[in-house]
Design an enzyme around this catalytic site. Structure first.
Site, PDB file in Angstrom:
ATOM      1  CB  THR A   1      -0.930  -0.013   1.227  1.00 43.61           C
ATOM      2  OG1 THR A   1      -1.721  -1.188   1.169  1.00 43.61           O
ATOM      3  CG2 THR A   1      -1.836   1.207   1.265  1.00 43.61           C
TER       4      THR A   1
ATOM      5  N   GLY B 200      -3.104   4.644  -2.280  1.00 41.67           N
ATOM      6  CA  GLY B 200      -4.001   3.509  -2.212  1.00 41.67           C
ATOM      7  C   GLY B 200      -3.274   2.192  -2.397  1.00 41.67           C
TER       8      GLY B 200
ATOM      9  CG  PHE C 181      -2.048   2.390   6.454  1.00 37.25           C
ATOM     10  CD1 PHE C 181      -1.861   3.343   7.455  1.00 37.25           C
ATOM     11  CD2 PHE C 181      -3.105   2.571   5.560  1.00 37.25           C
ATOM     12  CE1 PHE C 181      -2.695   4.452   7.537  1.00 37.25           C
ATOM     13  CE2 PHE C 181      -3.946   3.676   5.640  1.00 37.25           C
ATOM     14  CZ  PHE C 181      -3.734   4.619   6.633  1.00 37.25           C
ATOM     15  CB  ILE C 182       4.421  -0.963   6.193  1.00 37.58           C
ATOM     16  CG1 ILE C 182       4.165  -0.257   4.846  1.00 37.58           C
ATOM     17  CG2 ILE C 182       5.141  -2.297   5.990  1.00 37.58           C
ATOM     18  CD1 ILE C 182       3.206  -0.955   3.915  1.00 37.58           C
TER      19      ILE C 182
ATOM     20  CD  GLU D 126      -3.994  -7.547   4.562  1.00 35.67           C
ATOM     21  OE1 GLU D 126      -4.234  -8.437   3.735  1.00 35.67           O
ATOM     22  OE2 GLU D 126      -3.139  -7.655   5.459  1.00 35.67           O
TER      23      GLU D 126
ATOM     24  CB  THR E 111     -13.802  -1.546   2.715  1.00 35.01           C
ATOM     25  OG1 THR E 111     -14.064  -1.255   1.339  1.00 35.01           O
ATOM     26  CG2 THR E 111     -12.951  -0.445   3.315  1.00 35.01           C
TER      27      THR E 111
END
Lengths: 377, 380
Positions: free
Chosen positions: A125, A129, A154-155, A361, A363
């Site tokens: 990501t 996005g 977001f890792i 991961e 929605t």
């Protein structure tokens, strides 16, 4: 059709449950507050084989397959959503390397994780996005190296040493591939951790790659396999999430069931009231349905040669289990009433953890578009 | 049937909205973090007459009815649930004094609790009772021309602010429940640490301990032995406040998701324009918010026009269940619009997720209130 765990799986379940209750439960608040899985827990998980359940034994893993993995992870996540995510991301890193890695890469990185001290990450990501076609991180070939540049968002587990599989676009060909980067190499840096609503404990940050030099031998798979590698990663992540939020459902179920027996209202336990009993039955039904789907995706992962083909089933399982977890949390909350809102009660944490599943991961709605594409192709 | 707001109602709604936008929104995040509302906010809300909207002008109120009250609570709660909790519980105290108080009690307690300087509490729940009056363990014993109060109360909002508190306790001789008004922080009054709750921060919640608290005879509220009537009226007005409050939370979630859908782009196009599933989410939220809104406004209208307490309790209970449960659904959909970003504390929707779950749990869970309402319906 056989609906029972093997002896080995029963042992994994029991080991994970006992370890989680004995060693993780007392540290849950600390894990939340410090947003870090303590070293002694990591070591404990490693020693018991719970850190690397699906990794083959020759690389130091438990060789328990994905059935064993989901059964074990459910029990860990039942006690701590944060530890669940931590272990799941370790699986994600090792599986991605296991599927398309060379023997040399596997020997180095899988063994280094299962037997050594490494904790892997996977970075796909970006701020724009998670759509692979929109990746901006680039890999530019330069002699026998690639030079990586870009930002990943977001890792998880970025604060531990170990390999990170970075998906990047080849600056010349435009093709996407995975590259194994050693975290904390030159040019690697991370942001402050994101402050999450729930499932806390697994460190989450952005990653900055500035002229990171990766040997050509660290590319994962052949240049034309990159998209398949990405699909494998996407599928594996969803198997992990399914098991984590199955554990979340089990936690809510246990909490509500026990509370209903202990809590006295009008002179008798609330478990004597029809409306409460119905709520508990609703939770139990939903748990059984989520469990069957999760265990089945474990079975499919063990019995599907081309793991990229798991995208559809893993997405459906992830949607179902994570959405069910939120439903179950709400029903369980109603069993608790006001007490469930207080941080002194585990229920408030279970509720905050539950909402994380449907968001990450992909929605539910977004994943349905992925599933539909697969169904109509 | 005219479903338009009156000029006065529109004015109150606008005053609350403007105040919330200007004074509360900029500090809402800070209130959430610190779990504390600055006192100036209460005084400013008092100056704006937000504490006394439905109460008689004779005691300092606005006499503007409960629909206006719900409109104001909605706007304030949209900016900060904690502030709305404080006002809502203050209004419960004012409502029962207004309904049962003597002229003297009204004059003493009502005007001061509309200024923001004194704030009401209402204490019924106990550690062992939940909301079951028969299990009350707080007792009063008559001693000359006073009562002596002993016992513990649980989950009491506003207990840390100066001001009056209505306490429901059992008379040790008659075994009947009566209501009393006491001054908080009188001798024998003490507090637990604050409960650390999942949301609506700033609305402080405590357990309260009474150790030989002396209550003058003149502080009985209503007739001695009729405390459960006081409780019933408090339950009604509490649920009116909660309906307005979670309507506000629902609207906040809807507006956050709407703004996000317009602003967040995917391949150069806002996600609201690009994805049908986002459009459907927006429509679902709009529909659900509308249903909540008319349900809550109708409750305000009912409170202004219907006198039968059973009918009012039924409507209040069902509206509270509907609005608070639907608010959770709206918030869940809004989360789905946000994706992973919604989980991060940097985004307001993360705070709303903690706020919104409070609705279905407090002042009676949804199943409990449904059973209560069904009892009234079946008994009709």
């Amino acid at each position: 059709m056989e609906f029972k765990l093997s002896k080995e799986q029963e042992l994994i379940q029991k080991t994970a449950k006992e370890y989680a209750e004995k060693a993780i439960e007392p540290l849950v608040n600390q894990i939340e507050d410090e947003n870090r899985v303590p070293d002694e827990v990591i070591e404990g998980l490693r020693e018991l084989g719970l850190l690397c359940l699906p990794v083959e034994e020759k690389y130091g893993g438990a060789g328990a397959g994905f059935e064993g993995f989901v059964v074990g992870l459910e029990q860990l996540a039942r006690v701590s959503g944060g530890v669940g995510i931590f272990v799941s991301v370790v699986m994600l890193g090792t599986s991605t390397i296991a599927v398309h890695g060379t023997e040399e890469q596997k020997e180095k990185y899988l063994t280094g994780t299962c037997k050594g001290s490494w904790i892997p990450s996977v970075a796909m990501t970006e701020p724009d996005g998670a759509d692979p076609r929109m990746l901006k991180t680039t890999a530019k070939k330069d002699g026998d190296h690639f030079i990586l540049n870009g930002t990943k968002r977001f890792i998880t587990n970025t604060n531990f040493a170990g390999p990170m599989v970075v998906f990047a676009k080849d600056a010349d060909t435009g093709r996407i591939n995975g590259y194994i980067v050693d975290k904390f190499c030159e040019g690697y840096s991370i942001s402050e951790p994101w402050d999450k609503l729930g499932s806390k404990g697994a460190f989450l940050s952005d990653v900055y790659l500035k002229d990171v030099k990766v040997p050509v031998s660290n590319m994962l798979g052949t240049p034309d396999e990159g998209f398949q590698t990405l699909k494998v990663t996407m599928a594996m992540g969803k198997i992990g999430l399914s098991a984590i939020y199955l554990g979340n459902i089990l936690a809510a179920y246990d909490e509500a069931f026990n509370y209903s027996k202990d809590r006295i209202y009008l002179g008798k336990p609330i478990s004597q009231f029809e409306s409460v009993r119905n709520s508990i039955v609703d939770i139990a039904m939903k748990y059984e349905a989520a469990k069957l789907m999760t265990y089945r995706i474990g079975y499919l992962a063990d019995n599907t040669a081309n793991k990229a083909k798991l995208v559809k089933d893993s997405a459906m399982t992830k949607i179902f289990v994570t959405e069910t977890a939120v439903d179950v949390s709400r029903i369980a909350m109603n069993v608790f009433g006001s007490y469930g809102l207080m941080k002194d009660y585990k229920m408030s944490r279970i509720y905050r953890d539950a909402i994380v599943g449907p968001q990450i991961e992909g929605t539910a709605n977004l994943l349905k578009t992925v599933v539909a594409t697969d169904m109509y192709k | 049937m005219d479903l338009r707001l009156s000029k006065e109602e529109e004015l109150i709604q606008k005053a609350a909205r403007d105040f919330a936008d200007k004074m509360i929104v900029p500090i809402a995040e800070l209130i959430d973090q610190d779990n504390h509302i600055p006192e100036e906010i209460f005084e400013a809300l008092g100056d704006l007459e937000m504490f006394g909207i439905p109460f008689p002008e004779a005691y300092g109120g606005g006499e503007a009815g409960y629909l206006s009250y719900i409109l104001a609570i909605e706007e304030l709660a949209k900016a900060c649930a904690g502030i709305a909790v404080v006002i809502s519980v203050n209004s419960v105290g004012l409502s029962v004094i207004n309904a049962f108080g003597t002229e003297e009690q009204k004059k003493k307690y009502m005007p001061e609790c509309m200024t923001g300087k004194k704030i009401f509490s209402f204490a019924f729940t106990e550690p062992g009772t939940g909301s079951d009056p028969k299990q009350l363990s707080c007792t009063v014993t008559k001693a000359g021309d006073s009562y002596i109060l002993n016992g513990n109360k649980r989950f009491i909002t506003n207990a840390g602010f100066q001001g009056p508190m209505v306490v429901i306790a059992k008379d040790s001789e008659t075994d009947k429940a009566s209501a009393f008004v006491i001054d908080k922080f009188c001798e024998g009054y003490s507090l637990s640490e604050q409960w650390n709750k999942i949301g609506a921060h700033g609305g402080p919640l405590y357990d309260v301990y009474f150790d030989n608290v002396k209550i003058p005879e003149g502080n009985v509220l209503g007739r001695s032995g009729e405390g459960l009537w006081v409780l019933k009226v408090a339950m009604i007005y509490g649920k009116i406040g909660l309906s307005g409050l979670f309507l506000g939370t629902a609207k906040a979630a809807y507006e956050e998701a709407l703004a996000y859908a317009k602003q967040k782009t995917h391949r150069g196009q806002p996600i609201g324009a690009k994805f049908q599933h986002i459009q459907i989410s927006i429509a679902d939220m709009a529909m659900k918010y509308n249903a909540c809104r008319w349900s809550a406004y109708n409750l305000g209208f009912t409170a202004d026009t219907v006198k039968d307490p059973n009918q009012l309790l039924r409507e209040a209970a069902l509206t509270k269940v509907f609005v608070s449960e639907t608010a959770v659904e709206i918030c869940k959909i809004a989360m789905g619009v946000h994706g992973s970003y919604g989980l991060m504390k940097d985004y307001k929707i993360a705070r709303l997720w903690g706020d919104v779950i409070i609705g279905p749990q407090v002042e009676g869970t949804s199943p409990l209130l449904k059973i209560l309402a069904a009892g009234i319906i079946l008994g009709d």
